[in-house]
Scaffold this active site. Structure first.
Site, PDB file in Angstrom:
ATOM      1  N   LEU A 138       0.987  -1.215  -0.053  1.00 53.71           N
ATOM      2  CA  LEU A 138       0.127   0.107  -0.167  1.00 53.71           C
ATOM      3  C   LEU A 138       0.907   1.325   0.054  1.00 53.71           C
ATOM      4  N   HIS A 143       3.818   8.290  -0.504  1.00 53.97           N
ATOM      5  CA  HIS A 143       2.394   8.486   0.018  1.00 53.97           C
ATOM      6  C   HIS A 143       2.508   7.248   1.109  1.00 53.97           C
ATOM      7  N   SER A 145       1.190   7.993   5.227  1.00 50.77           N
ATOM      8  CA  SER A 145       0.107   8.163   5.947  1.00 50.77           C
ATOM      9  C   SER A 145      -1.162   8.467   5.126  1.00 50.77           C
ATOM     10  N   TRP A 169       8.784   0.035   1.722  1.00 49.80           N
ATOM     11  CA  TRP A 169       8.553  -0.510   3.148  1.00 49.80           C
ATOM     12  C   TRP A 169       7.722  -1.845   3.189  1.00 49.80           C
ATOM     13  N   ILE A 170       7.828  -2.609   2.447  1.00 53.65           N
ATOM     14  CA  ILE A 170       6.951  -3.768   2.243  1.00 53.65           C
ATOM     15  C   ILE A 170       7.439  -4.860   3.155  1.00 53.65           C
ATOM     16  N   ARG A 276      18.625  -9.047  41.224  1.00 57.93           N
ATOM     17  CA  ARG A 276      19.897  -8.131  41.397  1.00 57.93           C
ATOM     18  C   ARG A 276      19.815  -7.286  42.482  1.00 57.93           C
ATOM     19  N   GLU A 371       1.195   0.631  10.151  1.00 56.24           N
ATOM     20  CA  GLU A 371      -0.052   0.350  10.168  1.00 56.24           C
ATOM     21  C   GLU A 371      -1.025   1.492  10.871  1.00 56.24           C
TER      22      GLU A 371
HETATM   23  P1  TGC Z   1     -11.093   8.640   4.045  1.00 59.52           P
HETATM   24  O1  TGC Z   1     -11.911   9.495   2.958  1.00 59.52           O
HETATM   25  O2  TGC Z   1     -11.529   8.660   5.472  1.00 59.52           O
HETATM   26  O3  TGC Z   1     -11.725   7.253   3.728  1.00 59.52           O
HETATM   27  C1  TGC Z   1     -11.712   6.576   2.444  1.00 59.52           C
HETATM   28  C2  TGC Z   1     -12.889   5.337   2.522  1.00 59.52           C
HETATM   29  O4  TGC Z   1     -12.247   4.238   3.135  1.00 59.52           O
HETATM   30  C3  TGC Z   1     -13.244   4.092   4.483  1.00 59.52           C
HETATM   31  N1  TGC Z   1     -12.628   3.816   5.596  1.00 59.52           N
HETATM   32  C4  TGC Z   1     -12.376   2.853   6.060  1.00 59.52           C
HETATM   33  N2  TGC Z   1     -12.998   1.393   5.681  1.00 59.52           N
HETATM   34  C5  TGC Z   1     -12.403   0.521   6.568  1.00 59.52           C
HETATM   35  N3  TGC Z   1     -11.557   0.496   7.480  1.00 59.52           N
HETATM   36  C6  TGC Z   1     -11.139   1.742   7.910  1.00 59.52           C
HETATM   37  N4  TGC Z   1     -10.124   1.503   8.954  1.00 59.52           N
HETATM   38  C7  TGC Z   1     -11.474   2.859   7.096  1.00 59.52           C
HETATM   39  N5  TGC Z   1     -11.101   4.215   7.183  1.00 59.52           N
HETATM   40  C8  TGC Z   1     -11.893   4.985   6.512  1.00 59.52           C
HETATM   41  C9  TGC Z   1     -14.151   5.493   4.484  1.00 59.52           C
HETATM   42  O5  TGC Z   1     -15.452   5.357   4.887  1.00 59.52           O
HETATM   43  C10 TGC Z   1     -14.101   5.593   2.978  1.00 59.52           C
HETATM   44  O6  TGC Z   1     -15.328   4.854   2.301  1.00 59.52           O
HETATM   45  P2  TGC Z   1     -15.942   5.699   1.132  1.00 59.52           P
HETATM   46  O7  TGC Z   1     -17.106   4.442   0.691  1.00 59.52           O
HETATM   47  O8  TGC Z   1     -16.518   6.642   1.587  1.00 59.52           O
HETATM   48  O9  TGC Z   1     -14.852   5.851  -0.103  1.00 59.52           O
HETATM   49  O10 TGC Z   1      -9.681   8.376   3.651  1.00 59.52           O
HETATM   50  P3  TGC Z   1      -8.607   9.286   3.863  1.00 59.52           P
HETATM   51  O11 TGC Z   1      -7.835   9.552   2.500  1.00 59.52           O
HETATM   52  O12 TGC Z   1      -8.969  10.517   4.523  1.00 59.52           O
HETATM   53  O13 TGC Z   1      -7.475   8.577   4.950  1.00 59.52           O
HETATM   54  C11 TGC Z   1      -7.803   8.348   6.149  1.00 59.52           C
HETATM   55  C12 TGC Z   1      -6.791   7.796   6.748  1.00 59.52           C
HETATM   56  C13 TGC Z   1      -5.709   8.903   7.291  1.00 59.52           C
HETATM   57  C14 TGC Z   1      -7.311   7.612   8.480  1.00 59.52           C
HETATM   58  C15 TGC Z   1      -6.232   6.669   6.271  1.00 59.52           C
HETATM   59  O14 TGC Z   1      -5.761   6.923   5.121  1.00 59.52           O
HETATM   60  C16 TGC Z   1      -5.019   5.853   7.014  1.00 59.52           C
HETATM   61  O15 TGC Z   1      -5.642   4.976   7.797  1.00 59.52           O
HETATM   62  N6  TGC Z   1      -3.755   6.273   6.861  1.00 59.52           N
HETATM   63  C17 TGC Z   1      -2.749   5.237   7.463  1.00 59.52           C
HETATM   64  C18 TGC Z   1      -2.297   4.714   6.521  1.00 59.52           C
HETATM   65  C19 TGC Z   1      -1.689   3.227   7.044  1.00 59.52           C
HETATM   66  O16 TGC Z   1      -1.989   2.745   8.191  1.00 59.52           O
HETATM   67  N7  TGC Z   1      -1.096   2.464   6.282  1.00 59.52           N
HETATM   68  C20 TGC Z   1      -0.536   1.173   6.681  1.00 59.52           C
HETATM   69  C21 TGC Z   1       0.042   0.533   5.486  1.00 59.52           C
HETATM   70  S1  TGC Z   1       0.120  -1.287   5.413  1.00 59.52           S
HETATM   71  C22 TGC Z   1       1.413  -1.630   6.761  1.00 59.52           C
HETATM   72  O17 TGC Z   1       1.646  -0.702   7.438  1.00 59.52           O
HETATM   73  C23 TGC Z   1       1.762  -3.161   7.138  1.00 59.52           C
HETATM   74  S2  TGC Z   1       2.721  -3.322   8.416  1.00 59.52           S
HETATM   75  C24 TGC Z   1       2.894  -4.863   8.554  1.00 59.52           C
HETATM   76  C25 TGC Z   1       3.564  -5.566   9.399  1.00 59.52           C
HETATM   77  O18 TGC Z   1       4.760  -5.694   9.375  1.00 59.52           O
HETATM   78  O19 TGC Z   1       3.034  -5.871  10.376  1.00 59.52           O
HETATM   79  P1  FAD Z   2       4.679   9.875   6.742  1.00 60.76           P
HETATM   80  O1  FAD Z   2       3.292   9.793   6.467  1.00 60.76           O
HETATM   81  O2  FAD Z   2       5.707  10.698   6.026  1.00 60.76           O
HETATM   82  O3  FAD Z   2       4.389  10.524   8.278  1.00 60.76           O
HETATM   83  C1  FAD Z   2       5.682  11.341   8.628  1.00 60.76           C
HETATM   84  C2  FAD Z   2       5.109  12.073  10.093  1.00 60.76           C
HETATM   85  O4  FAD Z   2       4.161  12.833  10.045  1.00 60.76           O
HETATM   86  C3  FAD Z   2       4.594  10.937  10.987  1.00 60.76           C
HETATM   87  O5  FAD Z   2       4.828  11.347  12.432  1.00 60.76           O
HETATM   88  C4  FAD Z   2       2.930  11.117  10.973  1.00 60.76           C
HETATM   89  O6  FAD Z   2       2.507  10.627  11.949  1.00 60.76           O
HETATM   90  C5  FAD Z   2       2.981  12.705  10.561  1.00 60.76           C
HETATM   91  N1  FAD Z   2       1.913  13.006   9.745  1.00 60.76           N
HETATM   92  C6  FAD Z   2       1.383  12.394   8.559  1.00 60.76           C
HETATM   93  N2  FAD Z   2       0.305  12.973   8.276  1.00 60.76           N
HETATM   94  C7  FAD Z   2      -0.064  14.013   9.282  1.00 60.76           C
HETATM   95  C8  FAD Z   2      -1.534  14.591   9.434  1.00 60.76           C
HETATM   96  N3  FAD Z   2      -2.274  14.522   8.639  1.00 60.76           N
HETATM   97  N4  FAD Z   2      -1.408  15.222  10.628  1.00 60.76           N
HETATM   98  C9  FAD Z   2      -0.470  15.110  11.568  1.00 60.76           C
HETATM   99  N5  FAD Z   2       0.767  14.429  11.351  1.00 60.76           N
HETATM  100  C10 FAD Z   2       0.809  13.834  10.312  1.00 60.76           C
HETATM  101  N6  FAD Z   2       3.548  -0.304   4.401  1.00 60.76           N
HETATM  102  C11 FAD Z   2       2.825  -1.412   3.469  1.00 60.76           C
HETATM  103  O7  FAD Z   2       1.900  -0.816   2.629  1.00 60.76           O
HETATM  104  N7  FAD Z   2       3.012  -2.751   3.673  1.00 60.76           N
HETATM  105  C12 FAD Z   2       4.120  -3.063   4.801  1.00 60.76           C
HETATM  106  O8  FAD Z   2       4.008  -4.225   4.702  1.00 60.76           O
HETATM  107  C13 FAD Z   2       4.786  -2.155   5.507  1.00 60.76           C
HETATM  108  N8  FAD Z   2       5.676  -2.830   6.249  1.00 60.76           N
HETATM  109  C14 FAD Z   2       6.214  -1.869   7.103  1.00 60.76           C
HETATM  110  C15 FAD Z   2       7.414  -2.438   7.798  1.00 60.76           C
HETATM  111  C16 FAD Z   2       8.305  -1.625   8.430  1.00 60.76           C
HETATM  112  C17 FAD Z   2       9.347  -2.028   9.238  1.00 60.76           C
HETATM  113  C18 FAD Z   2       7.938  -0.109   8.592  1.00 60.76           C
HETATM  114  C19 FAD Z   2       8.903   0.965   9.313  1.00 60.76           C
HETATM  115  C20 FAD Z   2       6.872   0.413   7.883  1.00 60.76           C
HETATM  116  C21 FAD Z   2       5.973  -0.488   6.876  1.00 60.76           C
HETATM  117  N9  FAD Z   2       5.039  -0.033   6.088  1.00 60.76           N
HETATM  118  C22 FAD Z   2       4.339  -0.953   5.368  1.00 60.76           C
HETATM  119  C23 FAD Z   2       4.854   1.327   5.957  1.00 60.76           C
HETATM  120  C24 FAD Z   2       3.889   2.133   6.974  1.00 60.76           C
HETATM  121  O9  FAD Z   2       3.014   1.898   7.038  1.00 60.76           O
HETATM  122  C25 FAD Z   2       4.474   3.690   6.901  1.00 60.76           C
HETATM  123  O10 FAD Z   2       5.649   3.919   7.293  1.00 60.76           O
HETATM  124  C26 FAD Z   2       3.341   4.154   7.629  1.00 60.76           C
HETATM  125  O11 FAD Z   2       2.010   4.313   7.253  1.00 60.76           O
HETATM  126  C27 FAD Z   2       3.758   5.957   7.748  1.00 60.76           C
HETATM  127  O12 FAD Z   2       4.207   6.440   6.624  1.00 60.76           O
HETATM  128  P2  FAD Z   2       5.463   7.207   6.501  1.00 60.76           P
HETATM  129  O13 FAD Z   2       6.451   6.283   6.885  1.00 60.76           O
HETATM  130  O14 FAD Z   2       5.640   7.674   4.811  1.00 60.76           O
HETATM  131  O15 FAD Z   2       5.389   8.539   7.246  1.00 60.76           O
END
Ligand code: TGC
Ligand code: FAD
Length: 392
Positions: A138, A143, A145, A169-170, A276, A371
């Site tokens: 993702l 891109h 957050s 970062w996958i 300790r 996440e």
């Molecule tokens: P927004 O306009 O709020 O929502 C877009 C559409 O999505 C729906 N929605 C959700 N649906 C299911 N679950 C959720 N948690 C949902 N949150 C929102 C929403 O209702 C809407 O639906 P529709 O039908 O109206 O279109 O979206 P936004 O662009 O304003 O973003 C909201 C935000 C910032 C909360 C979201 O983008 C977000 O959560 N950002 C964080 C990104 C993130 O968590 N990335 C993770 C990547 S994967 C990863 O990190 C794996 S690590 C793996 C590991 O090693 O364990």
């Molecule tokens: P950014 O989005 O650039 O954020 C930088 C800082 O700005 C953060 O402190 C954040 O909180 C802040 N910020 C951003 N937006 C706002 C706002 N609107 N308001 C206030 N503060 C804000 N992703 C995948 O898709 N798949 C994976 O398997 C996966 N595995 C990962 C494994 C590791 C070890 C790590 C470190 C990351 C992984 N990720 C994965 C990516 C991870 O999901 C992202 O790193 C995370 O979502 C944050 O994105 P970024 O690092 O680009 O930070």
């Protein structure tokens, strides 16, 4: 290498709330971790590799798709069992839990929820058995957050699409057999699709230099005019809500997993404080150390209660995304704080690999970012309670 003496801590008798099956599942995961993973984890972390020989064992303890139905090779367990497995894995190392939560919630879950019957039959049994490993793309270089801004895209080409872009970062990317990735169509709509290793133009370079989550392989996904069969597109749902719903499942697992890291740090700190001696007394006898330990078990117990209730709601299908965000954010922050306090209780020994503390602490710096960052989850709660969107 020290023996893994961990036994669990249950201050509020949470075990009374668990079924026999929950306890069986948890104890099996704990026993496997102690026997097979604890002896090798420090070495894997130092070398910066995920020990791939553990994959079969992870599958055997039901860590790949615990809640996926048995007909697709999953364990058919409930959400609390899923949480307990994640807790036991992360009690050892966040990287181990990462591998399991990516496979379960970010690869199997979208295929199960949004895949065609053919896709389910083709991928799910092999993913459950560990014969196939998946990753989830993702995040992009620009891109993180804000995944809605992604630029990875695909164009129509008969019975195929042509995919271009890059993910960063996958987790598991360097060795995954398949990647569930998210890209925009020509109309700008986000779709999920399964990209398979070996497809021309698809590469997965390893990312180096991490000081955190070292026992997990992290990489990029690069798509250079990759021809992906249309049959690989997940037909059941499009739009950002599709990948975000997978994150809900993974974040739920992390909320449980973080309790595991906290428990291990507390366990080690409690034991060390009794062993300790300084000023002719065990350091556990000093009020300042007791304050740290008492606060640790208090915070762990609060997190256990929060997370168990979340498990009930998730099982009933009524947990909201915002409730999951609250638990992920609270528990990871709690675990990181406990790791820092536990490090101090261990004095200088706390910085060595004789104890798991620094490894947990470094790992949790990833867990608090991936996440959804700590800030993003706070904004999700803020929006939920105020109705005001402070993201943009
Ligand atoms: P927004 O306009 O709020 O929502 C877009 C559409 O999505 C729906 N929605 C959700 N649906 C299911 N679950 C959720 N948690 C949902 N949150 C929102 C929403 O209702 C809407 O639906 P529709 O039908 O109206 O279109 O979206 P936004 O662009 O304003 O973003 C909201 C935000 C910032 C909360 C979201 O983008 C977000 O959560 N950002 C964080 C990104 C993130 O968590 N990335 C993770 C990547 S994967 C990863 O990190 C794996 S690590 C793996 C590991 O090693 O364990
Ligand atoms: P950014 O989005 O650039 O954020 C930088 C800082 O700005 C953060 O402190 C954040 O909180 C802040 N910020 C951003 N937006 C706002 C706002 N609107 N308001 C206030 N503060 C804000 N992703 C995948 O898709 N798949 C994976 O398997 C996966 N595995 C990962 C494994 C590791 C070890 C790590 C470190 C990351 C992984 N990720 C994965 C990516 C991870 O999901 C992202 O790193 C995370 O979502 C944050 O994105 P970024 O690092 O680009 O930070």
């Amino acid at each position: 290498m020290r023996t893994d003496q961990y036994q669990g801590h249950d201050y509020y008798m949470m075990d009374d709330l668990l079924t026999d099956e929950h306890k069986l599942v948890r104890d099996a995961a704990r026993a496997w971790v102690k026997k097979e993973v604890s002896p090798v984890i420090e070495d894997a972390f130092e070398k910066g590799v995920f020990p791939r020989n553990l994959i079969k064992g992870l599958a055997d303890v039901g860590a790949f798709g615990p809640y996926i139905p048995v007909e697709y090779g999953g364990a058919g367990l409930d959400q609390i069992s899923y949480g307990l497995i994640m807790q036991e894995l992360e009690r050892c190392d966040s990287g181990l839990r990462s591998t399991a939560s990516v496979q379960s919630s970010l690869v199997m879950y979208p295929i199960w929820k949004y895949g065609s019957e053919e896709q389910k039959q083709k991928y799910l049994p092999k993913l459950a058995s560990g014969d196939m490993i998946g990753c989830f793309g993702l995040t992009e270089p620009d891109h993180g957050s804000n995944p809605a801004g992604m630029v990875s895209n695909f164009k129509d080409d008969g019975d195929h699409v042509i995919l271009n872009g890059a993910k960063m970062w996958i987790s598991n990317a360097p060795f995954a057999d398949i990647a569930v990735i998210w890209a925009k169509s020509e109309e700008g709509r986000i779709h999920g699709m399964v990209v398979e290793r070996g497809m021309e133009g698809f590469t997965t370079p390893t990312m180096h230099g991490k000081w955190s989550l070292r026992a997990s392989d992290t990489g990029e996904l690069v798509f250079d005019n990759v021809r992906v069969p249309k049959a690989n597109i997940l037909p059941g749902r499009s739009g950002l809500g599709a990948p975000l719903s997978c994150l809900d499942s993974a974040r739920f697992g992390i909320a449980w997993g973080a309790i595991g890291s906290a428990l291990d740090c507390y366990d080690s700190a409690l034991r060390y404080s009794k062993e300790r001696t300084q000023f002719d007394r065990p350091i556990a006898a000093f009020q300042l150390q007791q304050k740290k330990l008492a606060e640790m078990i208090t915070e762990i117990t609060k997190a256990q209660l929060l997370t168990f209730r979340l498990g009930q709601l998730r099982e009933a299908g009524t947990a909201t995304s915002a409730q999951i965000s609250m638990a992920k954010r609270n528990n990871v922050d709690m675990a990181l704080h406990i790791a820092r306090e536990a490090r101090q209780i261990h004095g200088a020994m706390g910085i060595t690999n004789e104890y798991p503390i620094m490894r947990h602490m470094m790992n949790l710096e990833s867990v608090i970012t991936y996440e959804g960052t700590h800030d993003i989850h706070l904004l999700i709660t803020g929006m939920d309670v105020t109705g005001e969107n402070a993201f943009k």
